[in-house]
Design a protein around this motif. Structure first.
Motif, mmCIF file in Angstrom:
data_model
loop_
_atom_site.group_PDB
_atom_site.id
_atom_site.type_symbol
_atom_site.label_atom_id
_atom_site.label_comp_id
_atom_site.label_asym_id
_atom_site.label_seq_id
_atom_site.Cartn_x
_atom_site.Cartn_y
_atom_site.Cartn_z
ATOM 1 N N TYR A 95 -71.622 119.980 56.269
ATOM 2 C CA TYR A 95 -72.407 120.131 55.076
ATOM 3 C C TYR A 95 -71.454 121.273 54.407
ATOM 4 O O TYR A 95 -70.833 122.030 54.963
ATOM 5 N N VAL A 96 -71.473 121.153 53.343
ATOM 6 C CA VAL A 96 -70.824 122.242 52.142
ATOM 7 C C VAL A 96 -72.222 122.946 51.672
ATOM 8 O O VAL A 96 -73.066 122.376 51.119
ATOM 9 N N CYS A 97 -72.155 124.346 51.460
ATOM 10 C CA CYS A 97 -73.238 124.962 50.938
ATOM 11 C C CYS A 97 -72.413 126.121 49.994
ATOM 12 O O CYS A 97 -71.290 126.512 50.207
ATOM 13 N N THR A 98 -73.288 126.889 49.472
ATOM 14 C CA THR A 98 -72.724 128.185 48.617
ATOM 15 C C THR A 98 -73.660 129.244 49.001
ATOM 16 O O THR A 98 -74.438 129.895 47.870
ATOM 17 N N PRO A 99 -73.653 129.898 50.083
ATOM 18 C CA PRO A 99 -74.437 130.929 50.630
ATOM 19 C C PRO A 99 -73.847 132.086 49.895
ATOM 20 O O PRO A 99 -72.777 132.492 49.479
ATOM 21 N N TRP A 100 -74.773 133.388 49.870
ATOM 22 C CA TRP A 100 -74.361 134.796 49.715
ATOM 23 C C TRP A 100 -73.291 135.105 50.788
ATOM 24 O O TRP A 100 -73.200 134.809 51.908
ATOM 25 N N MET A 101 -72.442 136.106 50.174
ATOM 26 C CA MET A 101 -71.268 136.642 51.196
ATOM 27 C C MET A 101 -72.189 137.863 51.940
ATOM 28 O O MET A 101 -72.981 138.174 51.936
ATOM 29 N N ASP A 102 -71.403 138.124 53.076
ATOM 30 C CA ASP A 102 -71.792 139.266 54.212
ATOM 31 C C ASP A 102 -72.305 140.557 53.339
ATOM 32 O O ASP A 102 -73.037 141.179 53.632
ATOM 33 N N SER A 103 -71.439 140.908 52.294
ATOM 34 C CA SER A 103 -71.534 142.074 51.752
ATOM 35 C C SER A 103 -72.783 142.032 50.842
ATOM 36 O O SER A 103 -73.608 143.308 50.832
ATOM 37 N N THR A 104 -73.443 140.870 50.351
ATOM 38 C CA THR A 104 -74.653 140.708 49.732
ATOM 39 C C THR A 104 -75.727 140.902 50.461
ATOM 40 O O THR A 104 -76.768 141.686 50.386
ATOM 41 N N MET A 105 -75.812 140.115 51.744
ATOM 42 C CA MET A 105 -76.826 140.344 52.862
ATOM 43 C C MET A 105 -76.894 141.673 53.201
ATOM 44 O O MET A 105 -77.995 142.123 53.455
ATOM 45 N N ALA A 106 -75.780 142.408 53.415
ATOM 46 C CA ALA A 106 -76.080 143.977 53.892
ATOM 47 C C ALA A 106 -76.600 144.451 52.641
ATOM 48 O O ALA A 106 -77.250 145.498 53.054
ATOM 49 N N TYR A 107 -76.517 144.157 51.682
ATOM 50 C CA TYR A 107 -77.016 145.107 50.452
ATOM 51 C C TYR A 107 -78.506 144.620 50.008
ATOM 52 O O TYR A 107 -79.124 145.717 50.038
ATOM 53 N N ASN A 108 -78.610 143.304 50.442
ATOM 54 C CA ASN A 108 -80.195 142.933 49.781
ATOM 55 C C ASN A 108 -81.037 142.808 51.249
ATOM 56 O O ASN A 108 -82.405 142.936 51.094
ATOM 57 N N GLY A 109 -80.534 142.994 52.357
ATOM 58 C CA GLY A 109 -81.232 142.640 53.438
ATOM 59 C C GLY A 109 -81.882 141.370 53.767
ATOM 60 O O GLY A 109 -83.014 141.211 54.436
ATOM 61 N N LEU A 110 -81.418 140.286 52.982
ATOM 62 C CA LEU A 110 -82.182 138.934 53.356
ATOM 63 C C LEU A 110 -81.277 138.144 53.937
ATOM 64 O O LEU A 110 -80.036 138.182 54.192
ATOM 65 N N CYS A 111 -81.746 136.980 54.329
ATOM 66 C CA CYS A 111 -80.861 135.944 55.005
ATOM 67 C C CYS A 111 -79.859 135.260 54.123
ATOM 68 O O CYS A 111 -79.938 135.687 52.816
ATOM 69 N N ARG A 112 -78.958 134.355 54.345
ATOM 70 C CA ARG A 112 -77.796 134.159 53.819
ATOM 71 C C ARG A 112 -78.172 133.033 52.551
ATOM 72 O O ARG A 112 -77.307 133.198 51.711
ATOM 73 N N ASP A 113 -79.299 132.430 52.423
ATOM 74 C CA ASP A 113 -79.721 131.791 51.340
ATOM 75 C C ASP A 113 -78.451 130.639 51.172
ATOM 76 O O ASP A 113 -77.883 130.808 50.147
ATOM 77 N N ALA A 114 -78.454 129.585 51.884
ATOM 78 C CA ALA A 114 -77.488 128.395 51.472
ATOM 79 C C ALA A 114 -77.469 127.991 50.270
ATOM 80 O O ALA A 114 -76.505 127.233 49.523
ATOM 81 N N THR A 115 -78.662 128.077 49.349
ATOM 82 C CA THR A 115 -78.879 127.717 48.130
ATOM 83 C C THR A 115 -78.682 126.210 47.626
ATOM 84 O O THR A 115 -79.860 125.634 47.168
ATOM 85 N N ILE A 116 -77.638 125.493 47.938
ATOM 86 C CA ILE A 116 -77.394 124.058 47.765
ATOM 87 C C ILE A 116 -76.653 123.609 48.882
ATOM 88 O O ILE A 116 -75.695 124.287 49.265
ATOM 89 N N CYS A 117 -76.822 122.531 49.302
ATOM 90 C CA CYS A 117 -76.246 121.773 50.465
ATOM 91 C C CYS A 117 -76.021 120.303 50.257
ATOM 92 O O CYS A 117 -76.851 119.642 49.558
ATOM 93 N N SER A 118 -74.813 119.826 50.657
ATOM 94 C CA SER A 118 -74.480 118.398 50.529
ATOM 95 C C SER A 118 -73.901 118.303 51.926
ATOM 96 O O SER A 118 -72.733 118.597 52.304
ATOM 97 N N ASN A 119 -74.402 117.163 52.582
ATOM 98 C CA ASN A 119 -73.678 116.708 53.913
ATOM 99 C C ASN A 119 -72.962 115.567 53.928
ATOM 100 O O ASN A 119 -72.873 114.903 52.842
ATOM 101 N N GLU A 120 -72.317 115.239 54.970
ATOM 102 C CA GLU A 120 -71.397 113.981 54.947
ATOM 103 C C GLU A 120 -72.130 112.743 55.034
ATOM 104 O O GLU A 120 -71.167 111.633 54.681
#
Length: 570
Positions: A95-120
């Protein structure tokens, strides 16, 4: 979207203990969603869109997660802190997704949040549209502190679902087992059907199959009233009985439970969300919703559009700032109404589903990394094998709070919007930028449709995937390059025109005049014609457009190396 969930859950827990005030204390989100059924769209595709809003600097990127076969024992998190897990099937889909970058997760302390997903398999899901439930509903069925969250749900559901219906059942099954930690709305679609899911409280939810010939547009609020208005629904076991038992049920037509009035209701309605629902209805169906905004009006979830809706129509809705109304902040200076097209959008996503092609090439995510107002939507297909170099790049956790416009699309588009969105800037800088991106998106929409059609005619799936990948990556690369040029041009001109003396001057005498200076719009010095090229398949599945861009990129790199060496010699 609700990045506020981390803070919100603490507040809601206190609320439930003290039974004081309404839920969703704390800062509010401003997500807006749109659905266009295949019978209502201009090209016969299904379209879903959602903004991902929060007032902070949270950057994302594009990720292609590979399929996994026969690997048992894997788990994925349920809650946002990663303390509750659920096992996933031994075989999962790419699947394709658009999560936060590692720098953002280090900054906000949250999970990556795939946000939108589209699978095969052509299953697409977006979530994180915050809504608001009433006190009675949440007292009867409190939220679950370690329950399912928007930050974990989307890829967890899509990785294991072969159809949209299955995805709805997986989502509802997770809610039945773990409960929800937040109040949310999700949209799920494949080539055959689309579903809308409202999550009201800890264990109560309702999912309805959306009609193909209708559209939806709504802000952060529930809009579903009666299950009987829809052909099919999937609901929580106690959805109808709990309100009656606890005394907060509200019945309407034919003595049927009104879900909106029961679980949310007019007392929860706020201008902040409701006006965005109104403008969506007004844009898509002006013949019915021509009247001015009315906080007391009930704008239905599904309605008929006056005309067939195009992909670009949806893109412009996601940028809408109440243009042509008395609420337009750019013209009036008003700051008391929340617009759809906001500079606080972390990202904006549109997914377009084709119905007459193989499922593994059927879905296109149109991604705006950063705000869409003065950003651009670029395509990435569910068939994509990689993203463009910049869009795929993941800023390391060690680089948190480093605003890097040289390497990451999010920062580049965030700054471009910040410079263009001000009231004294949007005509001079913003409108020319927006016009250029409109031309680019028009070309990409036409090109992507041709690419999908051409790929569907190819017998070799690997060649088709490479062909689609090359086109999407090339468009992403060009958009990132053009955004850099635009950002530099806006920076240059804003610096050139910077002057605390806002009044005009007589060019002959230098006398200061009463009227303020009016700066002419900048002239964008870019050629958008490349976006309009329709790529043809050549040997190995590489498109002509990709080859042109590859050679152009090599030429740019060679020129930069030459200039660098010359500078060193000097």
């Amino acid at each position: 979207m609700k990045v506020i969930k981390f803070f919100y859950k603490m507040a809601s827990a206190a609320f439930l203990l003290l039974a004081a005030g309404l839920v969703n204390c704390g800062p509010a989100a401003a997500c807006t969603a749109v659905y266009v059924g295949k019978g209502a769209s201009a090209d016969g595709t299904t379209i879903m869109a959602k903004s991902n809003d929060y007032g902070d600097v949270f950057g994302n990127h594009i990720v292609i997660e590979p399929a996994v076969k026969n690997k048992a024992g894997r788990k994925m998190p349920i809650d946002q802190t990663g303390t509750v897990f659920t096992e996933i099937p031994a075989t999962t889909y790419k699947y394709v997704c658009t999560p936060w970058m590692d720098s953002t997760m280090a900054y906000n302390g949250l999970c990556r949040d795939a946000t939108i997903c589209s699978n095969e398999r052509g299953v697409n899901m977006l979530m994180s549209i915050t809504a608001f439930s009433n006190e009675a509903a949440l007292q009867a069925d409190p939220l679950i502190e370690k329950g399912l969250t928007e930050f974990t749900a989307v890829d967890l559901v899509v990785c294991q679902s072969a159809t949209a219906r299955e995805a709805v059942k997986v989502l509802c099954g997770l809610l039945d087992k773990f409960g929800s930690s937040e109040i949310n709305i999700a949209l799920i679609a494949d080539q055959n059907e689309a579903w809308y899911v409202e999550m009201y409280s800890g264990y109560q939810y309702a999912a309805v199959k959306l009609p193909d010939d209708k559209v939806c547009a709504f802000g952060n609020e529930f809009c579903l009233e009666y299950l009987s208005d829809y052909q099919e629904s999937i609901v929580s076991p106690n959805l109808l009985s709990l309100p009656a038992q606890k005394g907060f049920a509200v019945y309407g037509k034919n003595n049927e439970l009104n879900l909106y009035k029961t679980y949310s209701g007019p007392s929860i309605t706020e201008d902040y969300s409701h006006i965005r629902t109104w403008i969506g209805h007004k844009i898509l169906s002006p013949s019915v919703y021509a009247a001015d905004y009315d906080k007391e009006a009930m704008y239905p979830l599904c309605f008929a559009s006056d005309k067939k809706v195009s992909l670009q129509d949806v893109m412009e809705i996601m940028r809408n700032r109440f243009e042509g109304t008395k609420y337009d902040p750019d013209e009036t200076g008003r700051t008391d109404m929340r617009v759809i097209g906001t500079d606080t959008a972390l990202s904006v996503h549109i997914v377009q589903v084709y119905h007459d092609v193989p499922a593994d090439i059927s879905s296109v995510i149109w991604e705006s990394s950063g705000p869409a107002i003065y950003g651009v939507f670029v395509p990435v297909s569910n068939a994509s094998l990689r993203a463009g170099a910049a869009y795929a790049k993941n800023q390391d956790a060690s680089a948190k709070e480093i605003f890097d416009t040289d390497n990451y699309p999010y920062y580049r588009f965030k700054e471009l919007t910040t410079l263009c969105v001000e009231r004294d800037s949007y005509k001079t800088y913003g409108q020319p930028v927006r016009s250029y991106w409109h031309e680019a998106e028009s070309g990409m929409a036409e090109g992507m449709a041709a690419v999908v059609k051409n790929a569907a005619a190819l017998k070799d799936k690997k060649v088709a995937a490479r062909y689609i990948t090359d086109y999407c990556a090339a468009m992403q690369d060009k958009a990132f390059y053009d955004a850099g040029k635009l950002l530099n041009q806006v920076r240059w001109n804003k610096s050139k025109n910077c002057n605390t003396l806002k009044n005009g001057r007589n060019p002959e005498t230098g006398e200061i005049l009463d009227e303020l200076r009016v700066l002419p719009p900048i002239e964008v010095k870019l050629d958008g014609s490349l976006y309009k090229q329709i790529p043809q398949v050549v040997g190995g599945g590489i498109s002509v457009v990709a080859l042109v861009l590859i050679f152009a990129a090599l030429a740019v790199v060679a020129a930069l190396l030459f200039l660098s060496k010359r500078a060193k010699r000097q």
